[in-house]
Every structure is written in structure tokens, then in C-alpha cells.
Design a protein around this motif. Structure first.
Motif, PDB file in Angstrom:
ATOM      1  N   ALA A   9      -5.018  -5.201   1.677  1.00  0.00           N
ATOM      2  CA  ALA A   9      -6.010  -4.273   2.215  1.00  0.00           C
ATOM      3  C   ALA A   9      -5.295  -3.202   3.022  1.00  0.00           C
ATOM      4  O   ALA A   9      -4.152  -3.386   3.461  1.00  0.00           O
ATOM      5  N   VAL A  10      -5.966  -2.077   3.234  1.00  0.00           N
ATOM      6  CA  VAL A  10      -5.373  -0.990   4.013  1.00  0.00           C
ATOM      7  C   VAL A  10      -6.468  -0.277   4.806  1.00  0.00           C
ATOM      8  O   VAL A  10      -7.556  -0.015   4.295  1.00  0.00           O
ATOM      9  N   PHE A  11      -6.156  -0.015   6.070  1.00  0.00           N
ATOM     10  CA  PHE A  11      -7.006   0.834   6.901  1.00  0.00           C
ATOM     11  C   PHE A  11      -6.333   2.191   7.010  1.00  0.00           C
ATOM     12  O   PHE A  11      -5.230   2.314   7.515  1.00  0.00           O
ATOM     13  N   THR A  12      -6.998   3.221   6.501  1.00  0.00           N
ATOM     14  CA  THR A  12      -6.471   4.580   6.598  1.00  0.00           C
ATOM     15  C   THR A  12      -7.151   5.295   7.763  1.00  0.00           C
ATOM     16  O   THR A  12      -8.365   5.169   7.960  1.00  0.00           O
ATOM     17  N   ALA A  13      -6.369   6.056   8.526  1.00  0.00           N
ATOM     18  CA  ALA A  13      -6.875   6.697   9.740  1.00  0.00           C
ATOM     19  C   ALA A  13      -7.690   7.948   9.462  1.00  0.00           C
ATOM     20  O   ALA A  13      -8.174   8.587  10.393  1.00  0.00           O
TER      21      ALA A  13
ATOM     22  N   MET B 277       4.361  -2.308   6.924  1.00  0.00           N
ATOM     23  CA  MET B 277       3.102  -1.871   6.316  1.00  0.00           C
ATOM     24  C   MET B 277       2.382  -0.823   7.173  1.00  0.00           C
ATOM     25  O   MET B 277       1.206  -0.536   6.948  1.00  0.00           O
ATOM     26  N   ILE B 278       3.086  -0.238   8.143  1.00  0.00           N
ATOM     27  CA  ILE B 278       2.501   0.792   8.998  1.00  0.00           C
ATOM     28  C   ILE B 278       3.247   2.096   8.757  1.00  0.00           C
ATOM     29  O   ILE B 278       4.457   2.181   8.986  1.00  0.00           O
TER      30      ILE B 278
ATOM     31  N   HIS C 181       5.456   4.313  -0.428  1.00  0.00           N
ATOM     32  CA  HIS C 181       5.874   3.786   0.885  1.00  0.00           C
ATOM     33  C   HIS C 181       5.963   2.265   0.848  1.00  0.00           C
ATOM     34  O   HIS C 181       6.929   1.673   1.332  1.00  0.00           O
ATOM     35  N   MET C 182       4.945   1.631   0.295  1.00  0.00           N
ATOM     36  CA  MET C 182       4.920   0.171   0.268  1.00  0.00           C
ATOM     37  C   MET C 182       6.039  -0.384  -0.614  1.00  0.00           C
ATOM     38  O   MET C 182       6.664  -1.401  -0.292  1.00  0.00           O
ATOM     39  N   ALA C 183       6.311   0.290  -1.729  1.00  0.00           N
ATOM     40  CA  ALA C 183       7.370  -0.175  -2.626  1.00  0.00           C
ATOM     41  C   ALA C 183       8.734  -0.098  -1.939  1.00  0.00           C
ATOM     42  O   ALA C 183       9.560  -1.026  -2.059  1.00  0.00           O
ATOM     43  N   ARG C 184       8.990   0.988  -1.238  1.00  0.00           N
ATOM     44  CA  ARG C 184      10.271   1.123  -0.530  1.00  0.00           C
ATOM     45  C   ARG C 184      10.426   0.055   0.540  1.00  0.00           C
ATOM     46  O   ARG C 184      11.533  -0.410   0.823  1.00  0.00           O
TER      47      ARG C 184
ATOM     48  N   HIS D 290      -1.574  -0.076   7.364  1.00  0.00           N
ATOM     49  CA  HIS D 290      -2.207   1.019   8.113  1.00  0.00           C
ATOM     50  C   HIS D 290      -1.568   2.336   7.718  1.00  0.00           C
ATOM     51  O   HIS D 290      -0.358   2.524   7.867  1.00  0.00           O
ATOM     52  N   VAL D 291      -2.377   3.245   7.201  1.00  0.00           N
ATOM     53  CA  VAL D 291      -1.940   4.619   6.916  1.00  0.00           C
ATOM     54  C   VAL D 291      -2.447   5.473   8.061  1.00  0.00           C
ATOM     55  O   VAL D 291      -3.636   5.830   8.112  1.00  0.00           O
ATOM     56  N   GLY D 292      -1.554   5.754   9.012  1.00  0.00           N
ATOM     57  CA  GLY D 292      -1.956   6.426  10.239  1.00  0.00           C
ATOM     58  C   GLY D 292      -1.816   7.931  10.180  1.00  0.00           C
ATOM     59  O   GLY D 292      -1.328   8.509   9.208  1.00  0.00           O
TER      60      GLY D 292
END
Length: 329
Positions: A237-241, A210-211, A227-230, A178-180
């Protein structure tokens, strides 16, 4: 007749009395009673209860984000249909500029109401006496303010996020990032809550790694893979806000050689026109922009006529395009 004395007796600003007497402003019934009583004591005849030549102020964070520009255009179109002029102020999402814009527009003689698209949860301009008498509609985002002439028009962010996440789950995804949006914004909080609720309802445990939360911007979306690599996370899959963050994410994927939707399914939120032109075309949950704008203008008109405020929460709609697909484990 002394307007200053009438204003002092009624407990309102002199400008409020002046506009009320000229028939340019309606106020709450109790405020009208106090002004009428003070005017009567000064020998002034009764004031007709009507608004003529209504104009409205529109406060917008930025036109860089296509969602805000589309919503501003929709407000202007709805107002033009009703013969209402719109005075627009751009704030750059700055708290100080948001406050200054509100204070300035409230003092423009022809402006009888304010439609406010804010990017901060508070604005001190809404705490003053003038604000208590001024018709205000908070459009899209919630702002902490209370008053007899304040209404809200927004979309169901929780429901939209739930739809988006449930769509990814229905395609077999379980590792969903989730990319909030920014911390402290109610819409961003609601979208994260809807994401979490959909995971829970389908027996999927949320992975906090993953948030991530940040600006509604393409630049923030571009940082997704970093972000995900760190975090050592590997979502499918990703839900972006926001759609604009999803657009940045799609470009980051292209540069990194990550296939969308082959390696990663991406779904956005807002329904901006740009999503129809990305490669692949962006799956999203669309906000009812034109309906929201129409409701906001109707609500301002009602408030300016002295009616009680009403809040409106409109549904989002899932729009499936090419950026999501079935996941094969």
C-alpha cells in the motif's frame, strides 16, 4: 499638506498615507495613531476608519495542479459573494516570481489585502515595511513571516495523513510506502509526520526505503515504481501526500501491469475532483477547500477593518473509494 512629511513622521510609505487618507486602507491601531498624529500636526481633519471598495490579491503557484485551481476558484467565488474583486498572479512555484508578485500586488491602489498560496517556505517580500502594514492570509501552506496583520488558514495535514495511514493499517497493510511532498514545506513535513505517527501507534515500524519525497506532481508519482525497485522495497500500500501524485502513480501502475487495489492499495491527499474519475476511483483524505477559501476571505475582510489576525486549522475527511482494499497476507 505634504504626504511625504506625514509618511516620514509616521514611519510608513507615502502610498500607505495616501490610501489611508482616501479611506481605502485601514492599518494596525498603533500605525493609525502615528498617521493620525502626523496628519493632525499638518492640519488635516480626522480620517474615517472604514474600508471602501475592497479588492484582494491572490497569489497561486500554478493552475496545472487541480488542487490549486480548485482552491483559487473557491477563493474567487467566496470573494464574489461579498462583492470583492480578485487580482490573481501565477508564480509557477518560482521563489523570484512569488516575491515579485507579492511586491506588485501590494502596490496596486485598489488591493487592500493578499491571499497567498506559496510553494516555498520563505518570501523576502514579507520582510519589508509595507508588508508589515498589509493584511495577508497564508492559505494552505505556511510561510515564515511575522507581522501584526498576518493570519494562516490551512488544513490539518498531520491529522489527514494519520487518517490515511490508519485506514490502510485497518485493512491489514503493514508494508506501507509514503510518497511525500517537497522537502522544506511544512504541510509535506506534517504529512510525513502523521504517516509515521500512525505507523508507530499501531506497532508498525517505518521502512525508510519506502519513504520518498518530491514534487506535488503527477510526474513524481509516475516514478514510484522506479524508486521502489532501486530500494528493493515491496509495499502492499502507499499513502501519497497529494492526489495529483497519486494520479501519476495510478497511471504508472496501469503501464506496469500492477493491479490497484489488487496488488497495491493507493490513497491520496487533497480531494481533487479528478480522483472521482480515475480508474479505480481514488481513495483520499479531502481538504475542506470551500471552507478554507471562505475563512481566508473572511479573515482578509477582518484584517482590512483593523481587527487582530486569527489562525484557522480545519480538519480533513477520509473519502473511501475503490483504490484501497483489505490486504490478505
Amino acid at each position: 499638506m505634504s504626504l511625504a512629511k506625514v509618511a516620514r513622521e509616521a514611519g510608513v510609505a507615502v502610498s500607505t498615507v495616501s490610501r489611508y487618507v482616501r479611506g481605502e486602507l485601514n492599518v494596525a491601531s498603533e500605525t493609525a495613531r502615528r498617521i493620525d498624529a502626523a496628519l493632525s500636526a499638518e492640519g488635516h481633519p480626522p480620517v474615517p476608519k472604514q474600508v471602501t471598495g475592497l479588492s484582494l490579491g491572490l497569489v497561486v503557484p500554478s493552475l496545472d495542479n487541480p488542487y490549486f485551481s480548485a482552491l483559487a476558484d473557491a477563493v474567487a467565488d467566496a470573494a464574489a459573494t461579498d462583492g470583492i474583486d480578485v487580482f490573481t498572479a501565477l508564480t509557477g512555484s518560482s521563489p523570484s516570481r512569488e516575491r515579485a508578485s507579492v511586491e506588485r500586488l501590494m502596490r496596486v491602489p485598489d488591493v487592500g489585502g493578499l491571499i497567498y498560496l506559496g510553494m516555498n517556505s520563505t518570501n523576502e517580500a514579507f520582510a519589508g515595511r509595507l508588508a508589515g502594514e498589509f493584511p495577508v492570509v497564508f492559505l494552505d501552506e505556511y510561510v515564515e513571516a511575522a507581522g501584526p496583520r498576518i493570519a494562516h488558514v490551512t488544513a490539518n495535514s498531520f491529522g489527514g495523513a494519520y487518517q490515511a495511514t490508519a485506514h490502510l493499517i485497518s485493512q491489514g497493510h503493514r508494508r506501507i510506502a509514503h510518497v511525500g511532498g517537497p522537502a522544506g514545506l511544512r504541510t509535506a513535513d506534517q504529512r510525513e509526520a502523521g504517516y509515521r505517527a500512525a505507523l508507530k501507534a499501531h506497532g508498525v515500524e517505518a521502512d525508510e526505503a519506502m519513504i520518498v519525497r518530491g514534487a506535488f506532481s503527477s510526474a513524481f508519482g509516475m516514478n514510484f515504481f522506479a524508486h521502489m525497485a532501486r530500494a528493493g522495497a515491496e509495499p502492499t500500500a502507499v499513502f501519497t501526500a497529494s492526489d495529483i501524485a497519486a494520479v501519476g502513480l495510478l497511471e504508472a501502475a496501469r503501464r506496469a501491469g500492477v493491479s490497484v487495489p489488487g496488488d497495491l492499495s493507493v490513497i491520496g491527499c487533497d480531494g481533487i475532483t479528478l480522483g472521482e474519475w480515475t480508474s479505480p476511483r481514488l481513495t483520499t483524505v479531502a481538504q475542506p477547500t470551500e471552507q478554507m477559501a471562505r475563512k481566508a476571505v473572511d479573515e482578509i475582510t477582518r484584517l482590512a477593518a483593523g481587527d487582530s489576525p486569527a489562525d484557522h486549522v480545519l480538519s480533513m475527511q477520509l473519502v473511501v473509494r475503490e483504490s484501497t482494499r483489505e490486504h490478505s497476507a
